[in-house]
Write an enzyme that holds these catalytic residues in place. Structure first.
Site, PDB file in Angstrom:
ATOM      1  N   ILE A   1      66.316  55.533  25.493  1.00  0.00           N
ATOM      2  CA  ILE A   1      67.083  54.454  24.857  1.00  0.00           C
ATOM      3  C   ILE A   1      66.846  54.369  23.354  1.00  0.00           C
ATOM      4  O   ILE A   1      67.483  53.566  22.662  1.00  0.00           O
ATOM      5  CB  ILE A   1      66.791  53.083  25.505  1.00  0.00           C
ATOM      6  CG1 ILE A   1      65.293  52.767  25.490  1.00  0.00           C
ATOM      7  CG2 ILE A   1      67.324  53.038  26.924  1.00  0.00           C
ATOM      8  CD1 ILE A   1      64.959  51.396  26.065  1.00  0.00           C
ATOM      9  N   GLY A   2      65.944  55.180  22.829  1.00  0.00           N
ATOM     10  CA  GLY A   2      65.694  55.180  21.394  1.00  0.00           C
ATOM     11  C   GLY A   2      64.738  56.285  21.012  1.00  0.00           C
ATOM     12  O   GLY A   2      63.952  56.748  21.832  1.00  0.00           O
TER      13      GLY A   2
ATOM     14  N   GLY B   1      62.515  58.145  17.392  1.00  0.00           N
ATOM     15  CA  GLY B   1      62.187  58.229  15.983  1.00  0.00           C
ATOM     16  C   GLY B   1      61.452  59.528  15.735  1.00  0.00           C
ATOM     17  O   GLY B   1      61.376  60.397  16.611  1.00  0.00           O
TER      18      GLY B   1
ATOM     19  N   ALA C   1      58.017  58.918  17.913  1.00  0.00           N
ATOM     20  CA  ALA C   1      57.981  58.235  19.211  1.00  0.00           C
ATOM     21  C   ALA C   1      59.377  58.168  19.807  1.00  0.00           C
ATOM     22  O   ALA C   1      60.376  58.215  19.084  1.00  0.00           O
ATOM     23  CB  ALA C   1      57.397  56.824  19.067  1.00  0.00           C
TER      24      ALA C   1
ATOM     25  N   VAL D   1      61.613  55.944  22.985  1.00  0.00           N
ATOM     26  CA  VAL D   1      61.582  54.745  23.815  1.00  0.00           C
ATOM     27  C   VAL D   1      62.440  54.993  25.053  1.00  0.00           C
ATOM     28  O   VAL D   1      63.587  55.440  24.935  1.00  0.00           O
ATOM     29  CB  VAL D   1      62.088  53.507  23.041  1.00  0.00           C
ATOM     30  CG1 VAL D   1      61.994  52.257  23.921  1.00  0.00           C
ATOM     31  CG2 VAL D   1      61.287  53.314  21.753  1.00  0.00           C
TER      32      VAL D   1
ATOM     33  N   LYS E   1      57.488  52.769  25.102  1.00  0.00           N
ATOM     34  CA  LYS E   1      57.435  53.485  23.821  1.00  0.00           C
ATOM     35  C   LYS E   1      56.346  54.545  23.920  1.00  0.00           C
ATOM     36  O   LYS E   1      55.183  54.224  24.115  1.00  0.00           O
ATOM     37  CB  LYS E   1      57.152  52.525  22.665  1.00  0.00           C
ATOM     38  CG  LYS E   1      57.210  53.208  21.291  1.00  0.00           C
ATOM     39  CD  LYS E   1      57.148  52.197  20.161  1.00  0.00           C
ATOM     40  CE  LYS E   1      57.275  52.874  18.808  1.00  0.00           C
ATOM     41  NZ  LYS E   1      57.272  51.892  17.690  1.00  0.00           N
TER      42      LYS E   1
ATOM     43  N   ASP F   1      57.320  45.236   7.548  1.00  0.00           N
ATOM     44  CA  ASP F   1      58.444  46.181   7.655  1.00  0.00           C
ATOM     45  C   ASP F   1      59.615  45.512   8.369  1.00  0.00           C
ATOM     46  O   ASP F   1      60.256  46.118   9.225  1.00  0.00           O
ATOM     47  CB  ASP F   1      58.007  47.443   8.394  1.00  0.00           C
ATOM     48  CG  ASP F   1      58.998  48.593   8.223  1.00  0.00           C
ATOM     49  OD1 ASP F   1      59.713  48.599   7.197  1.00  0.00           O
ATOM     50  OD2 ASP F   1      59.069  49.466   9.099  1.00  0.00           O
TER      51      ASP F   1
END
Length: 422
Positions: free
Chosen positions: A144-145, A147, A150, A152, A167, A259
């Site tokens: 679902i995600g 980077g 990492a 997710v 994650k 952030d």
């Protein structure tokens, strides 16, 4: 990213280490081919390798061939480094499976550009076993995600029907700084318990696996939510007030986010906001870990440039406190309502942007839209004041100001936008 440097000449080895560290890489060194191969057989082996051709015990060509013949190994990028500059030598090296070939002496700028290109390729090709990570105790279902360090995943805990967001750290790419940041993120999120902060249930971090399980939020990041649903301005303000509530709780626990940006704010199907990603957070009350280089580098600019406070852009990290997060909230609200940055940015270059943000010259919303609410403008401009002492002194105070504005609009029967004076 970790890089293995296999080079038997100490002068060359030290020079390579110095240059690679300057380029932002973590170096693992070997002074012979046998040692290089042993390092590459570890679970946490680097996936970017600089191999000298002529080394004792096992030459670089053989190490390269072993890497490329190993069907159980994930993709490893190999650069052969040698003084052999004949065409047939280069052909032999590439035929052995090398992904690149450099001859000594190597220009530092050329080496840096080759390594950055190699890094992009390695990051784009996940390890063989990462088609779907194997995490003990979880049934991992779908990505679902993702980077740089990492991914997710939606997952189910064994014996526990509710789904979670998992994650998972890519330990093959993680540097010591990334490990430290991930560990700090876990520690911070375990200490926070608030409806507008993603809750963490379980975690693990070691050299083989790093993960944490948190609330699965059925929704979108704030920027995607606004792009997809185009909510009225008053709904956006209500969401930001919720974000302020979450921040107020974090600040009360001694944690500043550092952030805050739309991609770190999730909005669920009921328009409830949840803060995520405390990887760059800083503790105001607990002493920072000595190994946390992000905390010890004077003048380091930490965070996402577009959303940072002027003092953060100036690298004044000892001055950062909850009011720096409040500035970031002001930037988010401004951009979500006006689709423009508070400052008239003239460059897309990161350091030019940081330099301009450090100056702190903000355009009032009415300079872009003369019909923008003067009351709301005052709230936003207070959050965006260059001097932290002139901003809201707590996220709770900003949340209250936003809700007071919403309540006045409701009482006056105002429209659902923010373009009328109030």
């Amino acid at each position: 990213m970790k890089v293995l440097i296999a080079e038997d000449n100490q002068v060359w080895r030290d020079l390579l280490v110095k240059n690679l560290q300057r380029f932002g890489f973590d170096c693992v060194v070997a002074d012979n081919g046998r040692e290089a191969w042993e390092i590459l057989c570890r679970d946490d082996a680097p996936r970017l390798v600089l191999l000298d051709w002529q080394m004792p015990e096992m030459d670089g060509l053989e190490v390269c061939q072993r890497i490329k013949r190993d069907e159980n190994r994930g993709f490893t990028y190999v650069i052969l480094l040698t003084s052999r500059d004949a065409k047939e030598d280069m052909v032999a090296g590439l035929d052995a499976g090398a992904d690149d070939y450099l001859t000594k002496p190597v220009d530092a700028a050329v080496l840096g550009s080759r390594l950055r290109a190699a890094k992009r390729i390695v990051e784009a090709v996940p390890p063989k076993e990462w088609t779907k990570p194997q995490v003990p105790g979880y049934q991992v279902e779908r990505l679902i995600g993702k980077g740089a360090f990492a991914t997710v995943w939606e997952a189910t805990r064994e014996g526990d029907p509710p789904r979670v967001a998992l994650k998972v750290l890519r330990v093959d790419l993680a540097t010591e700084d990334v490990f430290g940041r991930f560990a700090r993120e876990i520690e911070v999120m375990k200490r926070l318990d608030h409806p507008h902060i993603a809750h963490i249930y379980d975690s693990r971090i070691d050299q083989r696996l790093g993960y944490y399980a948190m609330d699965l939020i059925h929704g979108d990041t704030l920027d995607r939510y606004i792009k997809k649903h185009k909510p009225p301005g008053l709904d956006v303000i209500a969401i930001i007030a919720d974000v302020c509530d979450g921040l107020h709780h974090a600040h009360g626990q001694g944690v500043i986010h550092r952030d805050l940006k739309p991609s770190n704010i999730m909005v669920d199907r009921d328009r409830r906001a949840k803060l995520v990603d405390f990887g760059l957070s800083k503790t105001m009350f607990w002493p920072p870990a000595s190994e946390d280089s992000a905390e010890t580098l004077d003048g380091a600019v930490i965070g996402s440039p577009l959303f940072m406070a002027p003092e953060q852009a100036r690298g004044e990290n000892e001055r950062l406190d909850e009011r720096s997060d409040i500035y970031s909230v002001g930037v988010v609200l401004y951009m979500m309502l006006l689709r423009r940055h508070p400052q008239k940015l003239v460059s897309k270059e990161r350091w030019e942007t940081i330099k301009q943000i450090a100056e702190g010259h903000v355009q009032p919303p009415t300079s872009l839209n003369p019909k923008f609410s003067r009351t709301l403008e005052a709230i936003i401009m207070k959050a965006l004041h260059e001097d932290p002492d002139q901003r809201y002194q707590s996220a709770g105070a900003m949340a209250q100001a936003l809700r007071d504005f919403l309540a006045r609009r409701q009482r006056s029967g105002g429209t659902s936008d923010t373009t009328e004076n109030a």
